[in-house]
Design an enzyme around this catalytic site. Structure first.
Site, PDB file in Angstrom:
ATOM      1  NE  ARG A  61      -3.986   0.533   1.600  1.00 25.89           N
ATOM      2  CZ  ARG A  61      -5.250   0.527   2.035  1.00 25.89           C
ATOM      3  NH1 ARG A  61      -5.569   1.185   3.124  1.00 25.89           N
ATOM      4  NH2 ARG A  61      -6.190  -0.115   1.380  1.00 25.89           N
ATOM      5  CG  HIS A  73      -8.203   0.193  -3.525  1.00 26.47           C
ATOM      6  ND1 HIS A  73      -7.407  -0.898  -3.203  1.00 26.47           N
ATOM      7  CD2 HIS A  73      -8.967   0.435  -2.415  1.00 26.47           C
ATOM      8  CE1 HIS A  73      -7.682  -1.285  -1.960  1.00 26.47           C
ATOM      9  NE2 HIS A  73      -8.615  -0.496  -1.470  1.00 26.47           N
ATOM     10  CD  GLN A  77     -12.850  -2.011  -1.887  1.00 22.67           C
ATOM     11  OE1 GLN A  77     -12.094  -1.963  -0.928  1.00 22.67           O
ATOM     12  NE2 GLN A  77     -14.056  -2.549  -1.821  1.00 22.67           N
ATOM     13  CG  ASP A 103     -13.760   6.074  -1.750  1.00 25.12           C
ATOM     14  OD1 ASP A 103     -13.876   5.789  -0.535  1.00 25.12           O
ATOM     15  OD2 ASP A 103     -12.657   6.061  -2.340  1.00 25.12           O
ATOM     16  CB  CYS A 134     -14.032   0.781  -0.965  1.00 26.44           C
ATOM     17  SG  CYS A 134     -13.387   2.436  -0.657  1.00 26.44           S
ATOM     18  NE  ARG A 169     -10.379  -5.461  -0.633  1.00 29.42           N
ATOM     19  CZ  ARG A 169      -9.617  -4.471  -0.163  1.00 29.42           C
ATOM     20  NH1 ARG A 169     -10.166  -3.464   0.471  1.00 29.42           N
ATOM     21  NH2 ARG A 169      -8.301  -4.470  -0.360  1.00 29.42           N
TER      22      ARG A 169
END
Ligand code: CP
Ligand code: NVA
Length: 320
Positions: free
Chosen positions: A121, A148, A151, A239, A278, A306
Protein backbone atom coordinates in the site's frame (compact mmCIF):
# COMPACT_ATOMS: atom_id res chain seq x y z
CA UNK A 1 30.67 -34.18 -2.24
CA UNK A 2 29.61 -30.97 -0.58
CA UNK A 3 26.37 -29.65 -2.03
CA UNK A 4 25.12 -26.19 -1.40
CA UNK A 5 21.50 -25.21 -1.56
CA UNK A 6 20.83 -22.90 -4.45
CA UNK A 7 20.34 -19.25 -3.62
CA UNK A 8 16.69 -18.29 -4.02
CA UNK A 9 17.49 -16.00 -6.94
CA UNK A 10 18.68 -18.87 -9.12
CA UNK A 11 15.86 -21.29 -8.43
CA UNK A 12 13.59 -22.06 -11.33
CA UNK A 13 10.95 -19.37 -11.57
CA UNK A 14 7.83 -19.05 -13.65
CA UNK A 15 8.73 -17.39 -16.95
CA UNK A 16 6.69 -14.25 -16.32
CA UNK A 17 6.12 -12.94 -12.83
CA UNK A 18 2.41 -12.37 -12.32
CA UNK A 19 2.22 -8.91 -10.76
CA UNK A 20 -1.23 -7.64 -9.79
CA UNK A 21 -0.70 -3.93 -10.37
CA UNK A 22 -3.77 -2.66 -12.19
CA UNK A 23 -6.81 -4.08 -13.93
CA UNK A 24 -5.80 -2.55 -17.27
CA UNK A 25 -2.56 -4.59 -17.13
CA UNK A 26 -4.35 -7.96 -16.95
CA UNK A 27 -6.43 -9.55 -19.69
CA UNK A 28 -10.22 -9.79 -19.46
CA UNK A 29 -9.97 -13.60 -19.46
CA UNK A 30 -7.51 -13.66 -16.54
CA UNK A 31 -9.59 -11.17 -14.55
CA UNK A 32 -12.70 -13.26 -15.16
CA UNK A 33 -10.77 -16.27 -13.83
CA UNK A 34 -9.76 -14.33 -10.72
CA UNK A 35 -13.36 -13.31 -9.94
CA UNK A 36 -14.60 -16.86 -10.60
CA UNK A 37 -11.89 -18.14 -8.25
CA UNK A 38 -12.99 -15.59 -5.65
CA UNK A 39 -16.56 -16.95 -5.83
CA UNK A 40 -15.14 -20.49 -5.47
CA UNK A 41 -12.94 -19.46 -2.53
CA UNK A 42 -15.97 -18.08 -0.71
CA UNK A 43 -17.96 -21.25 -1.33
CA UNK A 44 -15.06 -23.36 -0.06
CA UNK A 45 -14.75 -21.47 3.24
CA UNK A 46 -11.67 -21.39 5.49
CA UNK A 47 -10.07 -24.58 4.17
CA UNK A 48 -8.94 -23.86 0.65
CA UNK A 49 -9.35 -26.94 -1.56
CA UNK A 50 -6.24 -28.37 -3.20
CA UNK A 51 -7.11 -27.20 -6.72
CA UNK A 52 -7.29 -23.58 -5.54
CA UNK A 53 -4.06 -23.75 -3.51
CA UNK A 54 -0.79 -22.64 -5.14
CA UNK A 55 1.95 -25.28 -5.37
CA UNK A 56 4.35 -25.04 -2.44
CA UNK A 57 2.05 -22.70 -0.52
CA UNK A 58 2.96 -24.20 2.86
CA UNK A 59 6.48 -22.74 2.45
CA UNK A 60 5.29 -19.45 0.95
CA UNK A 61 5.43 -16.08 2.70
CA UNK A 62 3.67 -12.82 1.81
CA UNK A 63 5.30 -9.54 2.87
CA UNK A 64 2.72 -6.80 3.42
CA UNK A 65 4.11 -3.26 3.34
CA UNK A 66 1.95 -0.36 4.48
CA UNK A 67 2.90 3.25 3.84
CA UNK A 68 -0.55 4.33 5.06
CA UNK A 69 -3.30 3.01 7.33
CA UNK A 70 -5.51 0.04 6.54
CA UNK A 71 -8.08 -2.13 8.29
CA UNK A 72 -9.66 -4.29 5.55
CA UNK A 73 -6.67 -4.72 3.25
CA UNK A 74 -4.34 -5.53 6.15
CA UNK A 75 -6.60 -8.09 7.83
CA UNK A 76 -8.01 -9.68 4.67
CA UNK A 77 -4.59 -10.22 3.05
CA UNK A 78 -3.19 -11.64 6.26
CA UNK A 79 -6.11 -14.07 6.66
CA UNK A 80 -6.18 -14.89 2.96
CA UNK A 81 -2.55 -15.98 2.94
CA UNK A 82 -3.06 -18.06 6.10
CA UNK A 83 -6.22 -19.70 4.77
CA UNK A 84 -4.37 -20.59 1.57
CA UNK A 85 -1.80 -22.33 3.78
CA UNK A 86 1.02 -19.76 3.72
CA UNK A 87 2.39 -17.16 6.13
CA UNK A 88 2.67 -13.38 6.29
CA UNK A 89 5.04 -10.66 7.47
CA UNK A 90 3.31 -7.29 8.04
CA UNK A 91 5.71 -4.38 7.65
CA UNK A 92 5.10 -0.72 8.29
CA UNK A 93 7.03 1.58 6.02
CA UNK A 94 8.49 3.46 8.99
CA UNK A 95 10.05 0.23 10.28
CA UNK A 96 11.89 -0.43 7.03
CA UNK A 97 15.16 1.14 5.94
CA UNK A 98 13.29 2.70 2.98
CA UNK A 99 12.00 5.14 5.64
CA UNK A 100 15.67 6.22 6.07
CA UNK A 101 16.43 6.44 2.38
CA UNK A 102 17.38 2.92 1.27
CA UNK A 103 16.42 2.67 -2.40
CA UNK A 104 13.16 0.90 -3.21
CA UNK A 105 15.06 -1.01 -5.93
CA UNK A 106 17.41 -2.57 -3.34
CA UNK A 107 14.53 -3.28 -0.95
CA UNK A 108 12.57 -5.04 -3.70
CA UNK A 109 15.60 -7.19 -4.59
CA UNK A 110 16.31 -8.06 -0.96
CA UNK A 111 12.69 -8.95 -0.16
CA UNK A 112 12.57 -11.11 -3.29
CA UNK A 113 15.33 -13.27 -1.77
CA UNK A 114 13.21 -13.87 1.33
CA UNK A 115 9.54 -13.94 0.42
CA UNK A 116 7.30 -15.25 -2.36
CA UNK A 117 4.98 -12.29 -2.86
CA UNK A 118 4.92 -8.60 -1.86
CA UNK A 119 1.72 -6.65 -1.22
CA UNK A 120 2.23 -2.90 -1.04
CA UNK A 121 0.00 0.00 0.00
CA UNK A 122 1.92 3.00 -1.29
CA UNK A 123 1.56 6.75 -1.10
CA UNK A 124 2.81 7.12 -4.66
CA UNK A 125 1.96 4.80 -7.53
CA UNK A 126 5.54 5.23 -8.80
CA UNK A 127 6.77 3.38 -5.71
CA UNK A 128 4.58 0.39 -6.60
CA UNK A 129 5.94 0.39 -10.15
CA UNK A 130 9.49 0.59 -8.85
CA UNK A 131 8.91 -2.43 -6.61
CA UNK A 132 7.48 -4.33 -9.58
CA UNK A 133 10.44 -3.33 -11.79
CA UNK A 134 12.96 -4.74 -9.35
CA UNK A 135 11.17 -7.58 -7.54
CA UNK A 136 11.53 -11.10 -8.86
CA UNK A 137 8.39 -12.21 -7.02
CA UNK A 138 4.82 -11.00 -7.67
CA UNK A 139 3.94 -7.51 -6.43
CA UNK A 140 0.30 -6.73 -5.53
CA UNK A 141 -1.21 -3.23 -5.48
CA UNK A 142 -2.89 -2.83 -2.08
CA UNK A 143 -3.93 0.76 -2.99
CA UNK A 144 -1.99 3.74 -4.25
CA UNK A 145 -2.90 7.36 -4.93
CA UNK A 146 -3.83 6.22 -8.46
CA UNK A 147 -5.79 2.96 -8.11
CA UNK A 148 -7.22 0.23 -5.88
CA UNK A 149 -7.64 -2.87 -8.04
CA UNK A 150 -8.05 -5.44 -5.23
CA UNK A 151 -11.04 -3.49 -3.96
CA UNK A 152 -12.76 -3.55 -7.32
CA UNK A 153 -12.24 -7.31 -7.75
CA UNK A 154 -14.15 -7.72 -4.46
CA UNK A 155 -16.76 -5.22 -5.67
CA UNK A 156 -17.37 -7.07 -8.95
CA UNK A 157 -17.74 -10.26 -6.93
CA UNK A 158 -20.21 -8.52 -4.58
CA UNK A 159 -22.24 -7.12 -7.47
CA UNK A 160 -22.50 -10.57 -9.03
CA UNK A 161 -23.63 -12.18 -5.77
CA UNK A 162 -26.55 -9.75 -5.56
CA UNK A 163 -27.41 -9.08 -9.18
CA UNK A 164 -25.88 -11.81 -11.35
CA UNK A 165 -23.23 -11.38 -14.08
CA UNK A 166 -21.98 -7.79 -14.35
CA UNK A 167 -21.46 -7.89 -18.13
CA UNK A 168 -23.91 -5.50 -19.80
CA UNK A 169 -25.12 -3.96 -16.53
CA UNK A 170 -24.86 -0.32 -15.39
CA UNK A 171 -22.82 1.03 -12.49
CA UNK A 172 -22.94 4.68 -11.34
CA UNK A 173 -19.95 6.21 -9.56
CA UNK A 174 -20.92 9.37 -7.67
CA UNK A 175 -18.39 11.74 -6.09
CA UNK A 176 -14.62 12.10 -6.28
CA UNK A 177 -12.89 10.83 -9.44
CA UNK A 178 -10.32 9.12 -7.24
CA UNK A 179 -8.15 5.98 -7.05
CA UNK A 180 -11.12 3.62 -6.62
CA UNK A 181 -12.89 5.30 -9.56
CA UNK A 182 -9.83 4.60 -11.73
CA UNK A 183 -10.02 0.88 -10.97
CA UNK A 184 -13.76 0.94 -11.74
CA UNK A 185 -12.96 2.46 -15.15
CA UNK A 186 -10.42 -0.26 -15.84
CA UNK A 187 -12.99 -2.85 -14.72
CA UNK A 188 -15.75 -1.43 -16.95
CA UNK A 189 -13.58 -2.15 -19.98
CA UNK A 190 -12.33 -5.56 -18.86
CA UNK A 191 -15.71 -6.87 -17.59
CA UNK A 192 -17.91 -5.15 -20.21
CA UNK A 193 -20.34 -3.06 -18.18
CA UNK A 194 -21.48 0.54 -18.53
CA UNK A 195 -19.93 2.95 -16.05
CA UNK A 196 -21.42 6.39 -15.48
CA UNK A 197 -19.33 8.76 -13.40
CA UNK A 198 -20.78 11.88 -11.81
CA UNK A 199 -18.03 14.13 -10.48
CA UNK A 200 -17.51 17.85 -9.96
CA UNK A 201 -15.41 18.94 -12.97
CA UNK A 202 -12.56 19.99 -10.65
CA UNK A 203 -12.36 16.41 -9.34
CA UNK A 204 -12.88 14.47 -12.56
CA UNK A 205 -11.01 11.21 -12.98
CA UNK A 206 -7.69 11.37 -14.79
CA UNK A 207 -8.19 12.19 -18.49
CA UNK A 208 -5.62 9.58 -19.55
CA UNK A 209 -7.66 6.82 -17.89
CA UNK A 210 -10.88 8.02 -19.54
CA UNK A 211 -9.10 8.22 -22.89
CA UNK A 212 -7.74 4.69 -22.43
CA UNK A 213 -11.18 3.33 -21.47
CA UNK A 214 -12.89 4.94 -24.45
CA UNK A 215 -10.13 3.89 -26.85
CA UNK A 216 -10.62 0.31 -25.62
CA UNK A 217 -14.33 0.58 -26.46
CA UNK A 218 -15.48 1.03 -22.87
CA UNK A 219 -18.98 2.40 -22.31
CA UNK A 220 -18.12 5.31 -20.01
CA UNK A 221 -20.21 8.41 -19.39
CA UNK A 222 -18.77 11.37 -17.48
CA UNK A 223 -21.19 13.99 -16.20
CA UNK A 224 -21.40 16.52 -13.40
CA UNK A 225 -25.02 15.52 -12.65
CA UNK A 226 -25.43 12.80 -10.04
CA UNK A 227 -29.07 12.22 -11.13
CA UNK A 228 -28.03 11.60 -14.74
CA UNK A 229 -25.44 9.00 -13.74
CA UNK A 230 -27.71 7.16 -11.33
CA UNK A 231 -30.82 6.96 -13.56
CA UNK A 232 -31.85 3.29 -13.76
CA UNK A 233 -28.36 2.11 -12.67
CA UNK A 234 -28.03 -1.38 -11.15
CA UNK A 235 -25.44 -0.22 -8.64
CA UNK A 236 -24.55 3.13 -7.06
CA UNK A 237 -21.01 3.49 -5.69
CA UNK A 238 -19.33 6.26 -3.79
CA UNK A 239 -16.23 6.78 -1.65
CA UNK A 240 -14.85 9.19 0.90
CA UNK A 241 -14.51 12.81 -0.22
CA UNK A 242 -11.04 13.05 1.32
CA UNK A 243 -8.70 10.19 0.48
CA UNK A 244 -5.62 9.32 2.52
CA UNK A 245 -2.84 11.80 1.88
CA UNK A 246 -5.14 14.60 0.63
CA UNK A 247 -4.99 17.87 2.53
CA UNK A 248 -7.61 20.16 0.93
CA UNK A 249 -10.55 18.73 2.92
CA UNK A 250 -12.60 21.96 3.14
CA UNK A 251 -12.47 22.64 -0.60
CA UNK A 252 -13.26 19.02 -1.43
CA UNK A 253 -16.26 18.91 0.89
CA UNK A 254 -17.63 22.08 -0.71
CA UNK A 255 -17.17 20.78 -4.23
CA UNK A 256 -18.58 17.36 -3.41
CA UNK A 257 -21.61 18.32 -1.29
CA UNK A 258 -24.04 18.06 -4.29
CA UNK A 259 -22.86 14.46 -4.78
CA UNK A 260 -23.98 12.99 -1.46
CA UNK A 261 -25.80 9.68 -1.92
CA UNK A 262 -29.14 9.86 -0.10
CA UNK A 263 -32.53 8.18 -0.33
CA UNK A 264 -33.76 10.61 -3.00
CA UNK A 265 -30.79 9.79 -5.24
CA UNK A 266 -31.11 6.02 -4.67
CA UNK A 267 -34.78 6.24 -5.75
CA UNK A 268 -33.59 7.22 -9.24
CA UNK A 269 -31.58 4.03 -9.60
CA UNK A 270 -33.14 0.80 -10.88
CA UNK A 271 -35.51 -1.03 -8.56
CA UNK A 272 -33.39 -3.38 -6.46
CA UNK A 273 -30.16 -1.46 -7.18
CA UNK A 274 -27.37 -2.04 -4.69
CA UNK A 275 -25.31 0.59 -2.89
CA UNK A 276 -21.55 0.07 -2.55
CA UNK A 277 -18.76 1.83 -0.68
CA UNK A 278 -15.27 0.43 -0.16
CA UNK A 279 -15.18 1.81 3.44
CA UNK A 280 -14.13 3.61 5.58
CA UNK A 281 -17.31 5.71 5.15
CA UNK A 282 -18.34 9.06 6.60
CA UNK A 283 -22.08 9.08 7.26
CA UNK A 284 -23.67 12.48 6.64
CA UNK A 285 -21.00 13.40 4.08
CA UNK A 286 -20.68 11.20 0.97
CA UNK A 287 -23.56 8.94 2.05
CA UNK A 288 -26.53 9.23 4.39
CA UNK A 289 -26.83 6.77 7.26
CA UNK A 290 -30.22 5.70 5.88
CA UNK A 291 -28.58 4.50 2.63
CA UNK A 292 -25.40 2.89 3.96
CA UNK A 293 -27.28 1.19 6.80
CA UNK A 294 -30.39 0.55 4.69
CA UNK A 295 -31.66 -2.48 2.76
CA UNK A 296 -29.91 -1.70 -0.55
CA UNK A 297 -26.47 -1.46 1.02
CA UNK A 298 -24.03 -4.34 0.46
CA UNK A 299 -21.02 -2.62 2.04
CA UNK A 300 -20.32 -5.36 4.60
CA UNK A 301 -20.55 -8.03 1.91
CA UNK A 302 -17.95 -6.00 0.01
CA UNK A 303 -15.74 -5.91 3.11
CA UNK A 304 -16.09 -9.67 3.64
CA UNK A 305 -15.47 -10.35 -0.03
CA UNK A 306 -12.10 -8.62 0.22
CA UNK A 307 -10.95 -11.80 1.99
CA UNK A 308 -12.22 -14.17 -0.70
CA UNK A 309 -10.96 -11.90 -3.47
CA UNK A 310 -7.49 -11.61 -1.90
CA UNK A 311 -7.27 -15.40 -1.80
CA UNK A 312 -8.05 -15.51 -5.51
CA UNK A 313 -5.56 -12.72 -6.29
CA UNK A 314 -2.79 -14.39 -4.28
CA UNK A 315 -3.55 -17.79 -5.79
CA UNK A 316 -3.37 -16.28 -9.28
CA UNK A 317 -0.10 -14.44 -8.51
CA UNK A 318 1.39 -17.67 -7.14
CA UNK A 319 0.54 -19.66 -10.22
CA UNK A 320 -2.97 -21.17 -9.91
N1 CP B 1 -11.38 -0.50 1.54
C1 CP B 1 -10.14 -0.55 2.02
O1 CP B 1 -9.14 -0.71 1.30
O2 CP B 1 -10.07 -0.44 3.38
P1 CP B 1 -8.76 -0.27 4.27
O3 CP B 1 -8.20 1.09 3.97
O4 CP B 1 -9.25 -0.40 5.66
O5 CP B 1 -7.78 -1.34 3.90
N1 NVA C 1 -10.10 6.58 -1.74
C1 NVA C 1 -9.81 6.09 -0.43
C2 NVA C 1 -9.98 4.62 -0.35
C3 NVA C 1 -9.72 4.02 1.00
C4 NVA C 1 -9.82 2.53 1.02
C5 NVA C 1 -8.38 6.49 -0.03
O1 NVA C 1 -7.48 6.40 -0.87
O2 NVA C 1 -8.18 6.90 1.11
Amino acid sequence: MLTRSQPKSSRTRPKAVRHFLDLDQISAAQLRRIVDMAHAMKKAGKRTPKELRPKGISDAVLAMIFEKPSTRTRVSFDLAMRQLGGQTIPLNHADLQTGRGEPVSDTAKVLSRYVDCIMLRANKHETLLEYADHATVPVVNGLTDVSHPCQVIADIMTFEESKGPIKGRTVAWVGDGNNVATSWMHAAVRFGFELRLACPPQLNPEARVLDWARAEGGEILLTDEAEEAVKAADCVVTDTWVSMGQSDATRRKQLLSPYAVDDALMKRAAKGAVFMHCLPAYRGLEVSASVIDGPQSVVFDEAENRLHAQKAILAWCLGV
